[in-house]
Design a protein around this motif. Sequence first.
Motif, PDB file in Angstrom:
ATOM      1  N   GLY A  80      11.578  41.370   9.322  1.00 22.93           N
ATOM      2  CA  GLY A  80      12.782  40.585   9.040  1.00 22.93           C
ATOM      3  C   GLY A  80      12.583  39.118   9.375  1.00 22.93           C
ATOM      4  N   HIS A  81      11.871  38.855  10.462  1.00 27.49           N
ATOM      5  CA  HIS A  81      11.559  37.473  10.841  1.00 27.49           C
ATOM      6  C   HIS A  81      10.703  36.804   9.768  1.00 27.49           C
ATOM      7  CE1 HIS A  81       9.041  34.386  12.836  1.00 27.49           C
ATOM      8  NE2 HIS A  81      10.177  34.066  13.416  1.00 27.49           N
ATOM      9  N   ALA A 101      12.959  36.127   6.730  1.00 32.75           N
ATOM     10  CA  ALA A 101      13.872  35.012   6.986  1.00 32.75           C
ATOM     11  C   ALA A 101      13.135  33.682   6.981  1.00 32.75           C
ATOM     12  CB  ALA A 101      14.582  35.219   8.322  1.00 32.75           C
ATOM     13  N   GLY A 118      21.213  30.462   7.344  1.00 33.78           N
ATOM     14  CA  GLY A 118      19.837  30.752   7.727  1.00 33.78           C
ATOM     15  C   GLY A 118      19.584  30.440   9.194  1.00 33.78           C
ATOM     16  N   VAL A 123      20.816  33.303  11.280  1.00 34.45           N
ATOM     17  CA  VAL A 123      19.886  34.435  11.232  1.00 34.45           C
ATOM     18  C   VAL A 123      18.687  34.189  12.150  1.00 34.45           C
ATOM     19  CG1 VAL A 123      18.323  35.758   9.767  1.00 34.45           C
ATOM     20  CG2 VAL A 123      20.594  35.122   8.921  1.00 34.45           C
ATOM     21  N   LEU A 127      17.729  36.169  15.569  1.00 35.79           N
ATOM     22  CA  LEU A 127      16.455  36.865  15.764  1.00 35.79           C
ATOM     23  C   LEU A 127      15.756  36.406  17.040  1.00 35.79           C
ATOM     24  CD1 LEU A 127      15.017  36.922  12.123  1.00 35.79           C
ATOM     25  CD2 LEU A 127      15.678  38.902  13.497  1.00 35.79           C
TER      26      LEU A 127
END
Length: 247
Positions: free
Chosen positions: A103-104, A107, A195, A198, A202
Amino acid sequence: MAAVPLEVACSLAGWSGLYVLLCRLWPRRGPEWNCRLVTLTHGVAIVTLTAYVIFVDGPWPLTHAGSENTPRQTSALCVCLGYFLFDASWCVRFGGESAVMLGHHAASIAGILLALATGASACETCAVIFGSELTNPLLQARWFLRRLGRYDSLLGDAVDLLFIVLFAGVRVGVGGALFYCELTSPRTSAVMKLGGVVMYGLAWVFMVDIARFGYKKSHMRYRQWREKRKESRVDRRLADETKRQNE
């Protein structure tokens, strides 16, 4: 903008070529060893590049969030995007990464693409990359120390401590200030602010895991220190008793 896809393609080819070269040089080390060497190289290179962009070339991300991209900022993002595309492809091919890490990667790729496509917000995007990649060489050093059997040492403890301090201070601490400036900047678009939410979220997910790791390791080291201290007391006591008996 016409040159951006070419720069990204050259970056992707460069990181892929470096990986292939390392695999040819050290075939017995395995794919992950060579991929992490590429990651380490990228970490050092992109931290140096973004540091120049932030601290020398400017503008300052805490005051110019959402500003128009400069040529050097664009080049830095292209270099980083090419690497992330390579690393994401490698992870999909060989697996082994957690859902959070994937996911990192996703993103990061999306954020860089947005900054390049809109022509703005590269200023704070480069700052996020700098903060994120600053701890990466330490993370790779920790892995290499494990593979070489030298992790359980003073050097391994120093690497872990420096990693935790830098992550908490830069990615969470300074990153929090940058996140606030991005949210309050009238120039930053709504999608870039999303963004930022997010990416900072994270960072906190990783911070929680790192805090747990730090607590467990410090508790383990303290327990080992107590056991060694107890053993040394016993050894001294036995030595004193032996000395008295000899006398």
